[in-house]
Scaffold this motif. Structure first.
Motif, mmCIF file in Angstrom:
data_model
loop_
_atom_site.group_PDB
_atom_site.id
_atom_site.type_symbol
_atom_site.label_atom_id
_atom_site.label_comp_id
_atom_site.label_asym_id
_atom_site.label_seq_id
_atom_site.Cartn_x
_atom_site.Cartn_y
_atom_site.Cartn_z
ATOM 1 N N PRO A 289 -3.082 20.250 -18.646
ATOM 2 C CA PRO A 289 -3.930 21.237 -17.971
ATOM 3 C C PRO A 289 -4.890 21.955 -18.913
ATOM 4 N N ALA A 290 -4.572 22.004 -20.203
ATOM 5 C CA ALA A 290 -5.449 22.678 -21.166
ATOM 6 C C ALA A 290 -6.698 21.849 -21.471
ATOM 7 N N ASP A 291 -6.690 20.573 -21.130
ATOM 8 C CA ASP A 291 -7.845 19.710 -21.358
ATOM 9 C C ASP A 291 -8.799 19.850 -20.186
ATOM 10 N N ARG A 292 -9.809 20.680 -20.332
ATOM 11 C CA ARG A 292 -10.770 20.935 -19.261
ATOM 12 C C ARG A 292 -11.837 19.848 -19.170
ATOM 13 N N HIS A 293 -11.792 18.860 -20.037
ATOM 14 C CA HIS A 293 -12.820 17.819 -20.046
ATOM 15 C C HIS A 293 -12.303 16.474 -19.548
ATOM 16 N N GLY A 294 -11.036 16.387 -19.181
ATOM 17 C CA GLY A 294 -10.518 15.114 -18.704
ATOM 18 C C GLY A 294 -9.369 15.284 -17.736
ATOM 19 N N TRP A 295 -9.367 14.497 -16.678
ATOM 20 C CA TRP A 295 -8.255 14.438 -15.740
ATOM 21 C C TRP A 295 -7.603 13.073 -15.855
ATOM 22 N N ARG A 296 -6.273 13.042 -15.905
ATOM 23 C CA ARG A 296 -5.547 11.791 -15.962
ATOM 24 C C ARG A 296 -4.736 11.604 -14.689
ATOM 25 N N ILE A 297 -4.829 10.423 -14.096
ATOM 26 C CA ILE A 297 -4.030 10.079 -12.928
ATOM 27 C C ILE A 297 -3.365 8.730 -13.182
ATOM 28 N N ALA A 298 -2.251 8.488 -12.507
ATOM 29 C CA ALA A 298 -1.567 7.190 -12.567
ATOM 30 C C ALA A 298 -1.453 6.665 -11.145
ATOM 31 N N VAL A 299 -1.806 5.383 -10.960
ATOM 32 C CA VAL A 299 -1.868 4.790 -9.625
ATOM 33 C C VAL A 299 -0.960 3.574 -9.559
ATOM 34 N N LEU A 300 0.025 3.627 -8.674
ATOM 35 C CA LEU A 300 0.918 2.495 -8.443
ATOM 36 C C LEU A 300 0.264 1.508 -7.488
ATOM 37 N N ARG A 301 0.241 0.244 -7.852
ATOM 38 C CA ARG A 301 -0.275 -0.790 -6.955
ATOM 39 C C ARG A 301 0.755 -1.037 -5.858
ATOM 40 N N GLU A 302 0.412 -0.635 -4.637
ATOM 41 C CA GLU A 302 1.327 -0.778 -3.511
ATOM 42 C C GLU A 302 1.009 -2.056 -2.754
ATOM 43 N N ARG A 303 1.988 -2.939 -2.679
ATOM 44 C CA ARG A 303 1.772 -4.219 -2.003
ATOM 45 C C ARG A 303 1.453 -4.057 -0.533
ATOM 46 N N ASP A 304 2.125 -3.110 0.123
ATOM 47 C CA ASP A 304 1.915 -2.896 1.557
ATOM 48 C C ASP A 304 1.162 -1.598 1.815
ATOM 49 N N GLY A 305 0.286 -1.213 0.887
ATOM 50 C CA GLY A 305 -0.468 0.027 1.032
ATOM 51 C C GLY A 305 -1.609 -0.098 2.028
ATOM 52 N N ARG A 306 -2.374 0.973 2.136
ATOM 53 C CA ARG A 306 -3.476 1.018 3.106
ATOM 54 C C ARG A 306 -4.829 0.771 2.450
ATOM 55 N N GLY A 307 -4.832 0.300 1.209
ATOM 56 C CA GLY A 307 -6.084 -0.096 0.576
ATOM 57 C C GLY A 307 -6.536 0.774 -0.570
ATOM 58 N N GLY A 308 -5.979 1.977 -0.699
ATOM 59 C CA GLY A 308 -6.423 2.878 -1.754
ATOM 60 C C GLY A 308 -6.027 2.413 -3.138
ATOM 61 N N SER A 309 -4.765 2.049 -3.315
ATOM 62 C CA SER A 309 -4.316 1.616 -4.639
ATOM 63 C C SER A 309 -4.959 0.286 -5.025
ATOM 64 N N ALA A 310 -5.153 -0.600 -4.051
ATOM 65 C CA ALA A 310 -5.815 -1.877 -4.338
ATOM 66 C C ALA A 310 -7.241 -1.653 -4.813
ATOM 67 N N TYR A 311 -7.931 -0.703 -4.188
ATOM 68 C CA TYR A 311 -9.306 -0.389 -4.592
ATOM 69 C C TYR A 311 -9.337 0.079 -6.038
ATOM 70 N N VAL A 312 -8.446 0.991 -6.390
ATOM 71 C CA VAL A 312 -8.424 1.528 -7.749
ATOM 72 C C VAL A 312 -8.114 0.422 -8.759
ATOM 73 N N HIS A 313 -7.103 -0.383 -8.467
ATOM 74 C CA HIS A 313 -6.691 -1.423 -9.416
ATOM 75 C C HIS A 313 -7.732 -2.529 -9.558
ATOM 76 N N GLU A 314 -8.379 -2.878 -8.471
ATOM 77 C CA GLU A 314 -9.262 -4.043 -8.494
ATOM 78 C C GLU A 314 -10.719 -3.712 -8.798
ATOM 79 N N ARG A 315 -11.138 -2.483 -8.521
ATOM 80 C CA ARG A 315 -12.570 -2.215 -8.573
ATOM 81 C C ARG A 315 -13.002 -1.167 -9.593
#
Length: 312
Positions: free
Chosen positions: A61-87
């Motif tokens: 939180p002290a890093d005001r210049h960068g946000w870090r997120i982690a995204v799990l590739r969900e096999r039966d997801g609704r398309g959000g994780s696939a978009y992040v992983h693939e594009r």
């Protein structure tokens, strides 16, 4: 209800954190500061029309210049994780909204953290905060396999405070050492699959548990009935039919409301209640917030009576 402006971000770095888990570092295109946040916060990534997804911030939180997120590739997801992983690649731009926080780390002298799978993401900055505050804390972290569990190397700096429990090595999480004998004032923070949250909830003392769900909790409700919603800012009265959400009814009348998950898990559509008794069906509000009845998640919650007056 709080309004959040969209901001444009650029993907600075993309790396793997575990099997199926992708970590992105996002920065402002101009290098400027990003909005501040606290442990437990998440952002919405606006990936395309109808494709908005929530991801917990898991950096510093002290890093005001960068946000870090982690995204799990969900096999039966609704398309959000696939978009992040693939594009999404370094240099790509993406719009975001937030941060928003319904999973805040409350002050306490003792914490017990329980995480399952990608549920480690909101917990990770909580550990650093608890450590900095000098609190007594431990983490029990489970996953399908050791290779699928993200940030294990990063967690190594905490030594014996952290217990890693891959299911293929140790079986289901043993909650007994974590939850038995909790002293008064201790708080339990849990994030992960629904069955894990339910199991912790059954064992946890009243008032001690704080959770965040990625999937809506199972609801046991009566048949929906028609009721009226009064939009206080315009004085309009709308009828909410059975099987139709307040959100859809309001938007159908031409009133735009910020929303995202439509499942009662993200808190985006939280709306102030001026009159009436909400029938809460979300997975965000605490028991105390539900009892107060001052806000509701209009994507899933309804009315216990015949009329609600909302600050819309």
């Amino acid at each position: 209800m709080t309004s959040y402006d969209d901001i444009e971000l650029v993907v600075e770095r993309r790396e793997s954190a575990a099997e199926g888990v992708l970590v992105l570092t996002l920065r402002h295109p101009s290098g400027g500061q990003l909005p501040c946040w606290e442990p437990g916060a998440h952002i919405d990534l606006l990936l395309g029309p109808g494709l908005e997804r929530q991801f917990s911030l898991c950096g510093d939180p002290a890093d005001r210049h960068g946000w870090r997120i982690a995204v799990l590739r969900e096999r039966d997801g609704r398309g959000g994780s696939a978009y992040v992983h693939e594009r999404l690649r370094p240099g790509d731009r993406v719009r975001a909204r937030g941060p928003r926080n319904h999973f805040r780390l409350e002050p306490a002298g003792r914490y017990r953290f329980v995480a399952g799978g990608i549920g480690i993401t909101p917990v990770l900055p909580m550990l650093a905060a608890a450590e900095a505050a000098g609190a007594d804390w431990t983490l029990l972290y489970g996953g399908r396999t050791r290779a699928s569990m993200a940030f294990t190397r990063e967690l190594g700096r905490y030594g014996e405070r952290v217990t890693l429990a891959p299911e293929d090595e140790t079986g289901l999480l043993d909650l007994t050492p974590v939850l038995d004998g909790l002293t008064e004032g201790a708080l339990v923070y849990c994030c992960g699959p629904g069955p894990l949250l339910d199991a912790v909830g059954e064992r946890c003392p009243a008032g001690a548990l704080r959770t965040e769900r990625f999937q809506p909790a199972e609801q046991h409700t009566d048949v929906d009935e028609e009721f009226e919603v009064v939009l206080a800012r315009s004085g309009r009265t709308l009828t909410v039919p059975p099987g139709v959400s307040v959100l859809d009814t309001v938007r159908g009348a031409g009133v735009e409301v910020l929303h995202s998950c439509t499942e009662g898990t993200c808190g985006t559509c939280e709306t102030d209640v001026l009159e009436g008794d909400p029938d809460h069906r979300d997975s965000v509000l605490t028991d105390a917030e539900r009892a107060a009845g001052e806000t509701m998640l209009i994507c899933v919650s309804r009315c216990r009576g015949r009329r609600l007056v909302l600050d819309l």
